[in-house]
Design an enzyme around this catalytic site. Sequence first.
Site, PDB file in Angstrom:
ATOM      1  N   TYR A 179       0.106  -1.444  -0.061  1.00 36.92           N
ATOM      2  CA  TYR A 179       0.401  -0.144  -0.198  1.00 36.92           C
ATOM      3  C   TYR A 179       0.941   1.579  -0.691  1.00 36.92           C
ATOM      4  O   TYR A 179       0.873   2.021  -0.398  1.00 36.92           O
ATOM      5  CB  TYR A 179      -0.758  -0.025   1.449  1.00 36.92           C
ATOM      6  N   ARG A 206       0.986   6.968  -6.486  1.00 33.37           N
ATOM      7  CA  ARG A 206       0.602   7.364  -7.063  1.00 33.37           C
ATOM      8  C   ARG A 206       0.761   8.967  -7.224  1.00 33.37           C
ATOM      9  O   ARG A 206       0.118   9.968  -7.731  1.00 33.37           O
ATOM     10  CB  ARG A 206      -0.901   7.298  -5.978  1.00 33.37           C
ATOM     11  N   TYR A 238      -0.510  12.746   6.939  1.00 29.46           N
ATOM     12  CA  TYR A 238      -0.401  11.800   7.836  1.00 29.46           C
ATOM     13  C   TYR A 238       1.693  11.865   7.639  1.00 29.46           C
ATOM     14  O   TYR A 238       1.532  12.729   6.938  1.00 29.46           O
ATOM     15  CB  TYR A 238      -0.924  10.919   7.006  1.00 29.46           C
ATOM     16  N   ARG A 286     -11.447  13.226   2.618  1.00 33.70           N
ATOM     17  CA  ARG A 286     -12.604  12.136   2.542  1.00 33.70           C
ATOM     18  C   ARG A 286     -13.288  12.253   2.417  1.00 33.70           C
ATOM     19  O   ARG A 286     -14.072  11.716   2.159  1.00 33.70           O
ATOM     20  CB  ARG A 286     -12.721  13.117   4.557  1.00 33.70           C
ATOM     21  N   GLU A 312     -13.278  -1.171   6.453  1.00 33.07           N
ATOM     22  CA  GLU A 312     -13.658  -0.033   5.897  1.00 33.07           C
ATOM     23  C   GLU A 312     -15.544   0.494   5.008  1.00 33.07           C
ATOM     24  O   GLU A 312     -16.081  -0.523   4.638  1.00 33.07           O
ATOM     25  CB  GLU A 312     -12.665   0.559   4.479  1.00 33.07           C
TER      26      GLU A 312
END
Length: 328
Positions: A150, A157, A209, A222, A322
């Site tokens: 991830y 990305r 983060y 979000r 999730e």
Amino acid sequence: MRQFSSQPDPIAPLDIGLNAAAAPLAPGTLARLDFGGVPSHGAAAHSNTGALRLRLPLVPLMDAAMHEIWHVQAAVSNGQCDAIHWARGGGWLVAALELDESAHGGIEAATARAYAALRAFQALQPERHVLRVWNYLADINAGAGDGERYKLFCAGRSRGLGNGFVGAYPAATAIGHRDPMRGLIVYWLACAQPGMRVENPRQLSAWRYPRQYGPAAPGFARGMRLPAGTLAISGTASIVGHASLHIGDFDAQLQESLANIEALLAAADMPAGFDAHAPLKVYLRRAQDLPALRAALARRLPPTTPLQIMLGDVCRAELLVEIDGWRM
Ligand code: 3EB
């Protein structure tokens, strides 16, 4: 003199539905998403009505296999541009690509390639605002430390986008699939008009983060208010601030995830709570949690809430569930 010549074209309402029954695709269907099963031609195909058909490798856990329909009241057309399949109509564009990682030098390089292709493609479309992205990749938690897949995905990305989304992050989901025959799948929704990003006051914005979660912070919002009013809800888990909460406690993680979505609804100025206008998709790491999930959702959600439940690995190994979805 035409006074209103600079007004943007109106955007047709986008309707999201979950259906169990097989039915022919109605005119105006932008996309049909099916989960599980074996695709005959990779992730994407086009239907004769113009819709994009996506077959996604997450195993559904409900008795009746549900599919998702995105519908616009407008003419829909479609096409393909290298690996990207797309459909458009009414000011909306849905597009998808699937890359075989092994042919592109591993997950980080394949992700960089996918996002560079997304960015180059989007730069040429009238629907230039990317509002919502889903990412499904195999073995999302394999690898240790900064080598966890991830985190490599996040690095790829970020590299592939360059300054592409900076300051305009889309809402997103990133979930692990378990089909060794499928690659990295990215699909997205774009629009001719911009949306409005929404952040969650209970959660640190993901792009902020701290370093412990990887060298490249995940670039997503979000939530996203779409031009037609609907809220797209990003993948939401048991994270408060930036910390994973309730490790090992499925029920508490589920409650925390729902509390996060409720806080997002308030921040987005959407109606509180859940109902027939809030289709939700639940990704479960362990099939064994299905009875607990069912029981908790039956207590927590009105029975009219459209639900899809599927197996999927959350991007932090300690998280068991999730949820993403829409609030119309
Ligand atoms: C989180 O809140 C959980 O990397 O695109 C959720 C939604 C998550 C999107 C992404 C990751 C992503 O950090 C994980």
